[in-house]
Design a protein around this motif. Structure first.
Motif, mmCIF file in Angstrom:
data_model
loop_
_atom_site.group_PDB
_atom_site.id
_atom_site.type_symbol
_atom_site.label_atom_id
_atom_site.label_comp_id
_atom_site.label_asym_id
_atom_site.label_seq_id
_atom_site.Cartn_x
_atom_site.Cartn_y
_atom_site.Cartn_z
ATOM 1 N N ILE A 122 -5.330 -1.849 -2.337
ATOM 2 C CA ILE A 122 -4.098 -1.639 -1.514
ATOM 3 C C ILE A 122 -3.749 -0.253 -1.490
ATOM 4 O O ILE A 122 -4.051 0.688 -2.525
ATOM 5 C CB ILE A 122 -3.129 -2.493 -2.668
ATOM 6 C CG1 ILE A 122 -3.494 -4.025 -2.817
ATOM 7 C CG2 ILE A 122 -1.565 -2.256 -1.975
ATOM 8 C CD1 ILE A 122 -2.263 -4.799 -3.456
ATOM 9 N N ASP A 123 -3.123 0.117 -0.172
ATOM 10 C CA ASP A 123 -2.946 1.485 -0.163
ATOM 11 C C ASP A 123 -1.516 1.681 -0.225
ATOM 12 O O ASP A 123 -0.990 2.884 -0.159
ATOM 13 C CB ASP A 123 -3.587 1.803 1.208
ATOM 14 C CG ASP A 123 -4.894 1.661 1.239
ATOM 15 O OD1 ASP A 123 -5.590 2.644 0.739
ATOM 16 O OD2 ASP A 123 -5.564 0.967 1.864
ATOM 17 N N PHE A 124 -0.641 0.762 0.272
ATOM 18 C CA PHE A 124 0.862 1.252 0.078
ATOM 19 C C PHE A 124 1.621 -0.241 -0.231
ATOM 20 O O PHE A 124 1.548 -1.068 0.165
ATOM 21 C CB PHE A 124 1.376 1.657 1.391
ATOM 22 C CG PHE A 124 2.931 1.857 1.660
ATOM 23 C CD1 PHE A 124 3.664 3.159 0.803
ATOM 24 C CD2 PHE A 124 3.577 0.915 2.320
ATOM 25 C CE1 PHE A 124 4.805 3.169 0.968
ATOM 26 C CE2 PHE A 124 4.865 1.305 2.362
ATOM 27 C CZ PHE A 124 5.618 2.422 1.862
ATOM 28 N N LEU A 125 2.768 -0.032 -1.286
ATOM 29 C CA LEU A 125 3.465 -1.013 -1.641
ATOM 30 C C LEU A 125 5.054 -0.701 -1.624
ATOM 31 O O LEU A 125 5.116 0.328 -1.954
ATOM 32 C CB LEU A 125 3.189 -1.511 -3.038
ATOM 33 C CG LEU A 125 1.802 -2.226 -3.199
ATOM 34 C CD1 LEU A 125 1.276 -2.233 -4.719
ATOM 35 C CD2 LEU A 125 1.887 -3.717 -2.559
ATOM 36 N N SER A 126 5.605 -1.664 -0.905
ATOM 37 C CA SER A 126 7.166 -1.141 -0.919
ATOM 38 C C SER A 126 7.841 -2.429 -0.796
ATOM 39 O O SER A 126 7.147 -3.622 -1.202
ATOM 40 C CB SER A 126 7.547 -0.426 0.446
ATOM 41 O OG SER A 126 7.447 -1.074 1.366
ATOM 42 N N THR A 127 9.108 -2.636 -0.901
ATOM 43 C CA THR A 127 9.719 -3.973 -0.969
ATOM 44 C C THR A 127 10.071 -4.620 0.639
ATOM 45 O O THR A 127 10.798 -5.398 0.608
ATOM 46 C CB THR A 127 10.960 -3.978 -1.587
ATOM 47 O OG1 THR A 127 12.033 -2.845 -0.953
ATOM 48 C CG2 THR A 127 10.851 -3.777 -3.135
ATOM 49 N N ASN A 128 9.702 -4.041 1.541
ATOM 50 C CA ASN A 128 9.790 -4.809 2.872
ATOM 51 C C ASN A 128 8.717 -4.094 3.904
ATOM 52 O O ASN A 128 8.148 -3.199 3.457
ATOM 53 C CB ASN A 128 11.072 -4.688 3.680
ATOM 54 C CG ASN A 128 11.545 -3.250 3.977
ATOM 55 O OD1 ASN A 128 10.951 -2.381 3.857
ATOM 56 N ND2 ASN A 128 12.844 -3.269 4.301
ATOM 57 N N ASN A 163 -0.424 1.383 8.493
ATOM 58 C CA ASN A 163 -1.002 0.250 9.477
ATOM 59 C C ASN A 163 -1.606 0.506 10.852
ATOM 60 O O ASN A 163 -2.598 -0.404 11.070
ATOM 61 C CB ASN A 163 0.436 -0.708 9.654
ATOM 62 C CG ASN A 163 0.871 -1.770 8.598
ATOM 63 O OD1 ASN A 163 0.277 -2.526 8.681
ATOM 64 N ND2 ASN A 163 1.965 -1.086 8.058
ATOM 65 N N HIS A 164 -1.319 1.438 11.343
ATOM 66 C CA HIS A 164 -2.109 1.686 12.700
ATOM 67 C C HIS A 164 -3.377 2.073 12.258
ATOM 68 O O HIS A 164 -4.459 2.111 13.144
ATOM 69 C CB HIS A 164 -1.294 3.009 13.348
ATOM 70 C CG HIS A 164 -2.004 3.487 14.666
ATOM 71 N ND1 HIS A 164 -1.765 2.661 15.569
ATOM 72 C CD2 HIS A 164 -2.661 4.422 15.005
ATOM 73 C CE1 HIS A 164 -2.457 3.246 16.852
ATOM 74 N NE2 HIS A 164 -2.900 4.293 16.385
ATOM 75 N N ASN A 165 -3.700 2.819 11.251
ATOM 76 C CA ASN A 165 -5.090 3.209 10.740
ATOM 77 C C ASN A 165 -5.815 2.045 9.842
ATOM 78 O O ASN A 165 -6.671 2.398 9.191
ATOM 79 C CB ASN A 165 -4.930 4.590 10.007
ATOM 80 C CG ASN A 165 -4.672 5.743 11.027
ATOM 81 O OD1 ASN A 165 -5.851 6.107 11.772
ATOM 82 N ND2 ASN A 165 -3.333 5.997 11.278
ATOM 83 N N GLN A 166 -5.172 0.764 9.795
ATOM 84 C CA GLN A 166 -5.967 -0.328 9.225
ATOM 85 C C GLN A 166 -5.916 -0.170 7.828
ATOM 86 O O GLN A 166 -6.939 -0.861 7.192
ATOM 87 C CB GLN A 166 -7.203 -0.536 9.702
ATOM 88 C CG GLN A 166 -7.394 -0.812 11.357
ATOM 89 C CD GLN A 166 -6.897 0.124 12.314
ATOM 90 O OE1 GLN A 166 -7.684 0.901 12.223
ATOM 91 N NE2 GLN A 166 -6.178 -0.407 13.121
ATOM 92 N N LEU A 167 -5.145 0.634 6.923
ATOM 93 C CA LEU A 167 -4.964 0.774 5.622
ATOM 94 C C LEU A 167 -4.121 -0.518 5.160
ATOM 95 O O LEU A 167 -3.409 -0.936 5.991
ATOM 96 C CB LEU A 167 -4.515 1.871 5.005
ATOM 97 C CG LEU A 167 -5.538 3.107 4.693
ATOM 98 C CD1 LEU A 167 -6.193 3.326 6.096
ATOM 99 C CD2 LEU A 167 -4.926 4.299 4.186
#
Length: 217
Positions: A122-128, A189-193
């Motif tokens: 997982i590369d990035f986590l936030s609440t939305n 997202n644009h770079n498929q992470l």
């Protein structure tokens, strides 16, 4: 997996000290940092792990500044900057959580223990994870140099970044600029992470409080 926890603040007082100590006592297995903006926070208590940052990061990294970036803006509009710079300068960590100075929870140990086994890949986590075009309140998204991409948004009082994500952003920030809530999830997202809502790996996210009186999520 080597994880760092950053308690991010622009000030230090009795309240921030209490919140930090709660996090510190709940995370004995992790390196927990006081991450402070040295432009605005002149004094912090002695601690094993500290991380000072300021707006000079843009010059050092040759990143585009975008709209409004200096001083306290690093706490709000570009709070991604110190996080990304931290992981680049601390390559020993695979992942870092950043908790804002006004986020509270009575069970941080449960949060860390529950989420850690799920952080691989997982590369990035936030609440939305929203598209700003569907929400007229996102008035700032036209300031981005990423507007030719599908736009995503995140909420930053509690966020997690992978080392891989920050290494990529270090390169992309030399080309793109914008508010943290949009530029980070849009570029990744644009770079498929892999970007996810924290509630996907921690269903109890609504128990975390932001600014003491409001539900976090």
């Amino acid at each position: 997996m080597n994880i760092a926890i950053l308690y991010r603040t622009h000030t230090w007082n009795n309240q921030t000290s209490t919140i930090f100590n709660d996090i510190l006592q709940s995370s004995p297995a992790y390196d927990t940092f006081i991450a402070y903006n040295s432009d605005t926070c002149k004094s912090i208590p002695p601690h094993t792990h500290t991380y000072a940052y300021n707006s000079d990061i843009f010059i050092q990294r040759k990143w585009k500044t975008g709209h409004r970036y200096k001083d306290t803006a690093l706490m709000w509009f570009r709070c991604d900057v110190p996080i990304v710079n931290f992981l680049i300068t601390h390559p020993q960590y695979d992942f870092a959580w950043t908790i804002d100075y006004d986020v509270t929870y009575d069970n941080w140990s449960h949060f860390f223990n529950y989420t850690t086994p799920q952080l691989h890949n997982i590369d990035f986590l936030s609440t939305n994870n929203l598209t700003p075009e569907t929400d007229p309140q996102w008035e700032w998204w036209p300031y981005h140099t990423t507007t030719n991409m599908k736009l995503f948004a995140g909420y930053f009082p509690l966020v997690g970044f992978s080392q891989r994500a920050c290494q990529l952003l270090n390169i992309l920030y030399q080309i793109h600029a914008g508010y943290c809530e949009i530029i980070v999830p849009t570029l990744l997202n644009h770079n498929q992470l892999i970007c996810k809502n924290i509630k996907e790996i921690y269903p109890y996210i609504t128990r975390i409080q932001h600014k003491y009186i409001n539900e976090f999520y």
